[in-house]
Scaffold this motif. Structure first.
Motif, short mmCIF file in Angstrom:
data_model
loop_
_atom_site.label_atom_id
_atom_site.label_comp_id
_atom_site.label_asym_id
_atom_site.label_seq_id
_atom_site.Cartn_x
_atom_site.Cartn_y
_atom_site.Cartn_z
N TYR A 23 8.89 -6.02 2.96
CA TYR A 23 8.33 -5.51 4.21
C TYR A 23 6.92 -4.98 3.98
CZ TYR A 23 12.94 -5.95 6.26
OH TYR A 23 14.12 -6.45 6.73
N PHE A 24 6.05 -5.21 4.98
CA PHE A 24 4.65 -4.82 4.88
C PHE A 24 4.15 -4.27 6.20
CE2 PHE A 24 5.48 -8.16 1.85
CZ PHE A 24 4.97 -7.61 0.68
N CYS A 25 3.05 -3.48 6.10
CA CYS A 25 2.39 -2.97 7.31
C CYS A 25 1.61 -4.10 7.96
CB CYS A 25 1.46 -1.80 6.93
SG CYS A 25 0.08 -2.27 5.87
N GLN A 26 1.04 -3.82 9.11
CA GLN A 26 0.30 -4.84 9.85
C GLN A 26 -0.88 -5.38 9.04
OE1 GLN A 26 -0.88 -3.66 13.76
NE2 GLN A 26 -1.93 -5.58 14.18
N CYS A 41 0.81 -1.23 0.00
CA CYS A 41 0.00 0.00 0.00
C CYS A 41 0.84 1.28 0.00
CB CYS A 41 -0.97 0.01 1.17
SG CYS A 41 -0.18 0.11 2.79
N GLY A 42 2.13 1.18 0.34
CA GLY A 42 3.00 2.34 0.33
C GLY A 42 3.01 3.15 1.61
N ASN A 43 2.20 2.77 2.60
CA ASN A 43 2.17 3.49 3.87
C ASN A 43 3.43 3.20 4.67
OD1 ASN A 43 -0.37 4.53 3.32
ND2 ASN A 43 -1.43 2.91 4.44
N MET A 44 3.90 4.22 5.38
CA MET A 44 5.05 4.05 6.27
C MET A 44 4.58 3.39 7.56
SD MET A 44 7.60 5.09 4.55
CE MET A 44 8.95 5.30 5.69
N THR A 45 5.36 2.46 8.05
CA THR A 45 5.00 1.77 9.28
C THR A 45 6.20 1.71 10.22
OG1 THR A 45 4.14 -0.30 10.21
CG2 THR A 45 5.45 -0.50 8.22
N ASP A 46 5.93 1.91 11.51
CA ASP A 46 6.98 1.84 12.53
C ASP A 46 7.34 0.40 12.88
OD1 ASP A 46 7.20 4.59 12.74
OD2 ASP A 46 5.64 4.73 14.26
N MET A 47 6.40 -0.51 12.60
CA MET A 47 6.63 -1.91 12.93
C MET A 47 6.42 -2.77 11.68
SD MET A 47 5.06 -3.74 16.25
CE MET A 47 4.05 -5.08 15.69
N PRO A 48 7.42 -2.78 10.78
CA PRO A 48 7.26 -3.53 9.54
C PRO A 48 7.36 -5.04 9.76
CG PRO A 48 9.45 -2.62 9.66
CD PRO A 48 8.70 -2.10 10.85
N PHE A 49 6.62 -5.77 8.96
CA PHE A 49 6.66 -7.24 9.00
C PHE A 49 7.32 -7.71 7.72
CE2 PHE A 49 3.17 -6.05 11.72
CZ PHE A 49 3.24 -6.94 12.77
N GLN A 50 8.29 -8.60 7.85
CA GLN A 50 8.96 -9.14 6.67
C GLN A 50 8.32 -10.47 6.29
OE1 GLN A 50 13.17 -9.89 7.00
NE2 GLN A 50 13.44 -9.70 4.79
N CYS A 51 7.94 -10.58 5.03
CA CYS A 51 7.30 -11.81 4.54
C CYS A 51 8.33 -12.94 4.47
CB CYS A 51 6.71 -11.56 3.15
SG CYS A 51 5.97 -13.02 2.40
N ASN A 52 7.96 -14.11 4.96
CA ASN A 52 8.85 -15.27 4.93
C ASN A 52 9.06 -15.81 3.52
OD1 ASN A 52 9.18 -15.25 7.71
ND2 ASN A 52 7.46 -16.62 8.05
N TYR A 53 8.14 -15.50 2.62
CA TYR A 53 8.22 -16.02 1.27
C TYR A 53 8.98 -15.10 0.32
CZ TYR A 53 4.71 -19.25 3.00
OH TYR A 53 4.05 -20.19 3.73
N CYS A 54 8.56 -13.83 0.22
CA CYS A 54 9.18 -12.92 -0.75
C CYS A 54 10.26 -12.03 -0.13
CB CYS A 54 8.12 -12.06 -1.43
SG CYS A 54 7.24 -10.92 -0.34
N GLY A 55 10.25 -11.86 1.21
CA GLY A 55 11.28 -11.07 1.87
C GLY A 55 11.00 -9.58 1.93
#
Length: 72
Positions: A25-28, A9-23
């Protein structure tokens, strides 16, 4: 604290989650592979379960079970 941009989505997040599959970073909201339509997840599922396609011809030429049963 690390701030990262969600790749979906392009939103900035203080707590990014890294996907185990593609690597990436994503928001909650988009942290799950299904939520960010992870390309790697689709490839892994295709490899694991095969790419079997269901062919439906619409029962051409013969009545379906329900039509025979109900007499319609």
């Amino acid at each position: 604290m690390m701030q990262e941009e969600c790749r979906y989505c392009g939103n900035m997040t203080d707590m990014p989650f890294q996907c185990n599959y593609c690597g990436d970073y994503f928001c909650q909201e988009h942290r799950l592979p299904e939520e960010h339509r992870c390309v790697k997840l689709t490839l892994i599922r295709a490899k694991k379960f095969g790419q079997k396609k269901v062919i439906r011809d619409g029962n051409t030429g013969k009545k379906s079970f329900f039509k025979r049963f109900l007499g319609r």
